[in-house]
Design an enzyme around this catalytic site. Sequence first.
Site, PDB file in Angstrom:
ATOM      1  N   GLU A   1       0.894  -1.181   0.000  1.00 13.11           N
ATOM      2  CA  GLU A   1       0.000   0.000   0.000  1.00 13.11           C
ATOM      3  C   GLU A   1       0.921   1.216   0.000  1.00 13.11           C
ATOM      4  O   GLU A   1       1.548   1.529   1.019  1.00 13.11           O
ATOM      5  CB  GLU A   1      -0.869   0.012   1.262  1.00 13.11           C
TER       6      GLU A   1
ATOM      7  N   CYS B   1      -2.319   9.524   2.482  1.00  9.97           N
ATOM      8  CA  CYS B   1      -1.913   8.927   1.197  1.00  9.97           C
ATOM      9  C   CYS B   1      -2.937   9.179   0.103  1.00  9.97           C
ATOM     10  O   CYS B   1      -2.574   9.327  -1.049  1.00  9.97           O
ATOM     11  CB  CYS B   1      -1.659   7.437   1.364  1.00  9.97           C
TER      12      CYS B   1
END
Length: 479
Positions: free
Chosen positions: A251, A285
């Site tokens: 990720e 993010c």
Amino acid sequence: MKIINKHYVAGTWLSSDSEQEIVLHNPANEKAYAIVKLADKELANKAVSAARSAFTQWSELGFAERAHYIANIVKQLHAHRNLFIDAIVEELGCPRAFTEIVQVDEPISAFEDHVQYARILADLYDGHEQVIDENLSLRKEAIGVCALITPWNYPLHQLIAKIAPALVAGCTLVVKPSEITPQTAIILAQAIAAAELPSGVFNLVIGTGSEVGSLLSAHAEVDCISFTGSTQVGKIIQNAAATNVKRVNLELGGKSAFVITPSKNLAEAVILGVEDVMCNSGQTCVALTRMLVHKSQYEEACAIAADHAKTLTLGAPDLPDTFIGPVINEAQFNKINDYISIGLAEGAKLITGGHTPTDEKLPGYYIKPTIFSQVSNGMRIAQEEIFGPVLCIIAYENEQQAISIANDSVYGLSARVWADEPSQSQNIARQLRAGLIFINDAQWHNAAPFGGYKQSGNGRELGVEGINEFLEIKSIVNA
Ligand code: NAD
């Protein structure tokens, strides 16, 4: 000054004898507040051995029994709620109100969802195989010992998004959180310890990425690495994991686009986009750091964005009006300021925020909400992840051009589409190369499998899909 020296291995709290330590500074005032005594390779190896020894028993329990343990952990997470909040405010400088809801309550709720997911999998797989036809049946089995490596920006969420599915799957764990948010991880380990899992199922070692992280990535007894962090480190881990062909779930970073089509609700869209980038001081993010606006509404959108950014209060995390707290540390502060200089040098127009002159700077790593207009998508500030409160506004001429600009990125983590007509937003959403698309003012959804396209990663977290990342599929072909 606090001394933080707690590592949880084989059901026991251990101290590290290593000489290695780091000093943590409070982001809100730059004062040193803790020394973290770091785990060394020996401690990390002990944790891997503990996880290996616990694997057979835990993986053979079945989903239904593991659902009971997950439910026990949830009770303990609720009991530890206030400790998590205080730790995250101190470690990250995140404003308290945001910390309560987004940093703590949402991840606890995501963990709770896994009780239900475990029950769904129990119905499908416990005590029987899933029959495909008279010759073929399938089993799902835990992949093995998993190393979970996480960053600091949502320190509880990142851990929970891995620990909950991995435990449901029947894996045993060695968790290495970011060494700069150790307290959140230790409180989580205390909550899990209080839920009385069999010894060795859950282990926590706090060490650096270069020593403990790289050891776990290459370790022959680790079957799977689940990593959240920068794309740069993700690539290093993927290479290291090739030594024993471990499964690698990544990720990684993002540079997400917000496609705003010509709309009668332009102000609503722009304000949402500005707040999305500025919350958590831009250290998110999925932050929508590229706002794409049709040329007919561009000047209006820039004015709304700048005006709104000026209303967002920058201040200490404990003050009630604070919307933006400091960024995590000096290195991040310097990196973001460097990007502001790069944006100016590239010819983008600073419409609000920017550098704080040295003689005005107060203690604390504070960066004003910063917005650039006249950005072209080829500029570094539009291509590289800044990870700070910096928004780029880019003009486009037509819908197809907006979609190509959105997709013109090495990343593909998330995007948002704003359109008055649902058919238009769905049509654009289908063409975007990103793993998570929000429509208009849609909110975060804990059951939505989360992960990236391209260099934003290769796995999915959360939802039932998130558990599949930690399962092997066994096909049994009958005679
Ligand atoms: P980072 O990559 O520097 O560190 C992440 C973790 O990796 C830390 O625990 C660190 O100690 C460890 N690490 C560092 N070097 C290592 C190595 N050589 N081998 C093994 N482990 C190593 O990231 P960060 O600064 O902590 O976090 C910010 C980054 O995380 C941003 O790029 C952000 O986009 C990304 N992020 C991604 C997601 C997502 O879900 N896609 C979520 C949050 C943050």
